[in-house]
Motif scaffolding. Structure first.
Motif, PDB file in Angstrom:
ATOM      1  N   LEU A 112       0.818  -1.213   0.000  1.00  0.00           N
ATOM      2  CA  LEU A 112       0.000   0.000   0.000  1.00  0.00           C
ATOM      3  C   LEU A 112       0.851   1.261   0.000  1.00  0.00           C
ATOM      4  N   ALA A 113       2.021   1.174   0.628  1.00  0.00           N
ATOM      5  CA  ALA A 113       2.864   2.368   0.762  1.00  0.00           C
ATOM      6  C   ALA A 113       3.739   2.617  -0.451  1.00  0.00           C
ATOM      7  N   SER A 114       3.916   1.595  -1.310  1.00  0.00           N
ATOM      8  CA  SER A 114       4.869   1.726  -2.403  1.00  0.00           C
ATOM      9  C   SER A 114       4.610   2.915  -3.316  1.00  0.00           C
ATOM     10  N   PRO A 115       3.358   3.281  -3.649  1.00  0.00           N
ATOM     11  CA  PRO A 115       3.167   4.486  -4.461  1.00  0.00           C
ATOM     12  C   PRO A 115       3.691   5.741  -3.778  1.00  0.00           C
ATOM     13  N   CYS A 116       3.564   5.788  -2.441  1.00  0.00           N
ATOM     14  CA  CYS A 116       4.096   6.935  -1.694  1.00  0.00           C
ATOM     15  C   CYS A 116       5.617   6.967  -1.778  1.00  0.00           C
ATOM     16  N   TRP A 117       6.241   5.785  -1.697  1.00  0.00           N
ATOM     17  CA  TRP A 117       7.691   5.727  -1.816  1.00  0.00           C
ATOM     18  C   TRP A 117       8.118   6.293  -3.161  1.00  0.00           C
ATOM     19  N   ALA A 118       7.377   5.909  -4.205  1.00  0.00           N
ATOM     20  CA  ALA A 118       7.735   6.377  -5.537  1.00  0.00           C
ATOM     21  C   ALA A 118       7.547   7.873  -5.663  1.00  0.00           C
ATOM     22  N   GLN A 119       6.507   8.389  -5.020  1.00  0.00           N
ATOM     23  CA  GLN A 119       6.243   9.831  -5.098  1.00  0.00           C
ATOM     24  C   GLN A 119       7.365  10.616  -4.439  1.00  0.00           C
ATOM     25  N   ASP A 120       7.867  10.111  -3.336  1.00  0.00           N
ATOM     26  CA  ASP A 120       8.937  10.798  -2.602  1.00  0.00           C
ATOM     27  C   ASP A 120      10.328  10.453  -3.125  1.00  0.00           C
ATOM     28  N   TYR A 121      10.433   9.415  -3.922  1.00  0.00           N
ATOM     29  CA  TYR A 121      11.735   8.933  -4.397  1.00  0.00           C
ATOM     30  C   TYR A 121      12.290   9.845  -5.484  1.00  0.00           C
ATOM     31  N   PRO A 122      13.614  10.127  -5.448  1.00  0.00           N
ATOM     32  CA  PRO A 122      14.562   9.818  -4.363  1.00  0.00           C
ATOM     33  C   PRO A 122      14.611  10.955  -3.354  1.00  0.00           C
ATOM     34  N   SER A 123      14.734  10.609  -2.107  1.00  0.00           N
ATOM     35  CA  SER A 123      14.812  11.614  -1.049  1.00  0.00           C
ATOM     36  C   SER A 123      16.218  11.722  -0.474  1.00  0.00           C
ATOM     37  N   ARG A 124      17.147  10.949  -1.036  1.00  0.00           N
ATOM     38  CA  ARG A 124      18.553  10.978  -0.620  1.00  0.00           C
ATOM     39  C   ARG A 124      19.414  10.505  -1.787  1.00  0.00           C
ATOM     40  N   PRO A 125      20.735  10.578  -1.675  1.00  0.00           N
ATOM     41  CA  PRO A 125      21.602  10.198  -2.796  1.00  0.00           C
ATOM     42  C   PRO A 125      21.381   8.762  -3.269  1.00  0.00           C
ATOM     43  N   VAL A 126      21.505   8.577  -4.572  1.00  0.00           N
ATOM     44  CA  VAL A 126      21.388   7.262  -5.209  1.00  0.00           C
ATOM     45  C   VAL A 126      22.774   6.846  -5.711  1.00  0.00           C
ATOM     46  N   LYS A 127      23.094   5.593  -5.515  1.00  0.00           N
ATOM     47  CA  LYS A 127      24.398   5.075  -5.933  1.00  0.00           C
ATOM     48  C   LYS A 127      24.222   4.207  -7.183  1.00  0.00           C
ATOM     49  N   ILE A 128      24.998   4.505  -8.225  1.00  0.00           N
ATOM     50  CA  ILE A 128      25.046   3.658  -9.422  1.00  0.00           C
ATOM     51  C   ILE A 128      26.390   2.947  -9.431  1.00  0.00           C
ATOM     52  N   ILE A 129      26.356   1.639  -9.268  1.00  0.00           N
ATOM     53  CA  ILE A 129      27.585   0.851  -9.273  1.00  0.00           C
ATOM     54  C   ILE A 129      27.910   0.435 -10.704  1.00  0.00           C
ATOM     55  N   VAL A 130      29.137   0.739 -11.119  1.00  0.00           N
ATOM     56  CA  VAL A 130      29.646   0.327 -12.424  1.00  0.00           C
ATOM     57  C   VAL A 130      30.663  -0.783 -12.172  1.00  0.00           C
ATOM     58  N   PRO A 131      30.366  -2.014 -12.600  1.00  0.00           N
ATOM     59  CA  PRO A 131      31.273  -3.130 -12.294  1.00  0.00           C
ATOM     60  C   PRO A 131      32.455  -3.246 -13.240  1.00  0.00           C
ATOM     61  N   PHE A 132      32.835  -2.112 -13.856  1.00  0.00           N
ATOM     62  CA  PHE A 132      33.943  -2.066 -14.802  1.00  0.00           C
ATOM     63  C   PHE A 132      34.848  -0.889 -14.462  1.00  0.00           C
TER      64      PHE A 132
END
Length: 322
Positions: free
Chosen positions: A15-35
């Protein structure tokens, strides 16, 4: 009682997942590059990350987690929290590894432990040789290799990478015996062929075109179905006589399995918009890269098809590739 609590927690999460998406992102996001840094995946991740940061107003931090042909970084993302704050910039290395690297060594299954977000782009590869190699065309190189089986070598940025797999596909379809020399990253492999330590390399057009222009290497052919706009004078491998040959490097984003669908969809929409920006299209076109745009479901199908494609290639050269 424990089961009831678990069921309640899952219901609340759904039930909360749409709220998470609405607020996302609320802090830094990390993109890992495995190369390694400076390769196509790293450069593209920084380009896309910059646009996402601009759009979302939160930092998208790029972290390189190299090792084991992309397995280490992929494993790290697969075991991260499924909340959208740790993403993977991946390539056909990951789909090839599904058959090339034993599951016990990977400790993850790509389509089980990670969720597709969106593809980003693809680019043709180019077969180049050091100027000292006495072959001006791909046909001449194939003839040279047939006259010296096991004597010529080719570089790649590691086992399972698109460059390695393209090389093995080339070997089997051309009927030649080349020795694979894996380096730690594409930059070192590129230096190896430019310096003459190895005779040949299959590299991304986006990365190798400047070296061709400077005469540091000789382009024999490109690997796509049509000629590259960046290296139009180089014939395709198909034109050179190997019918059906087709190998590219493509890049895409995935998240840990279980990441809420609304977050996946939000990221998918943002990435699809980013790759269609006129400035990005112009930049990539000049480098020989082509934007890709799919839904998460379409990307899922694409990944599964690529896993099957490279599994067939692995079968051709056996379970102990050079």
């Amino acid at each position: 009682m424990t089961g009831m609590r678990l069921a309640l927690a899952l219901a609340i999460a759904v039930l909360a997942s749409p709220c998470w998406a609405q607020d996302y992102p609320s802090r830094p996001v990390k993109i890992i590059v495995p190369f390694g840094a400076g390769g196509p995946a790293d450069v593209t991740a920084r380009q896309i990350g910059s646009i996402l940061q601009e759009n979302f107003g939160q930092p998208f931090v790029i972290e390189n987690r190299t090792g084991a042909g992309g397995v280490i970084g992929t494993f790290e993302v697969s075991k991260s929290a499924p909340d959208g704050y740790t993403l993977l910039m991946m390539s056909n290395t990951q789909t090839a590894n599904e058959s090339l690297v034993q599951a016990s060594q990977r400790k993850y299954e790509l389509m089980k432990d990670l969720a597709p977000i969106a593809p980003v782009n693809y680019s043709d590869l180019v077969i180049v040789v050091h100027p000292s190699v006495p072959a001006k065309t791909l046909a001449e190189f194939i003839a040279l290799a047939k006259s010296q089986p096991g004597k010529l070598n080719y570089a790649s940025s590691g086992q399972g990478t698109p460059y390695h797999m393209a090389g093995e596909l080339f070997k089997t379809m051309a009927g030649i015996d080349l020795v694979h020399v894996p380096y730690r990253n594409s930059g070192e492999a590129r230096s190896g062929v430019i310096g003459g330590q190895v005779q040949m390399m299959i590299d991304a057009v986006t990365a190798m075109a400047p070296n061709v222009a400077e005469g540091q290497v000789r382009a024999l052919a490109t690997t796509g179905k049509t000629r590259s706009t960046v290296l139009p004078d180089a014939p395709t491998v198909i034109e050179a006589g190997i019918l059906g040959y087709d190998a590219t490097i493509w890049l895409g984003l995935m998240a840990p399995a279980g990441t809420p669908k609304p977050i996946i969809d939000k990221l998918n929409a943002a990435v699809n918009a980013a790759v269609k920006r006129p400035d990005i299209v112009k930049l990539w076109t000049g480098q020989g890269a082509v934007p890709l745009s799919m839904t998460p479901e379409e990307f899922d199908k694409y990944l599964r098809g690529d896993i099957v494609k490279w599994a067939e290639v692995v079968k051709r050269f056996g379970d102990r590739p050079q």
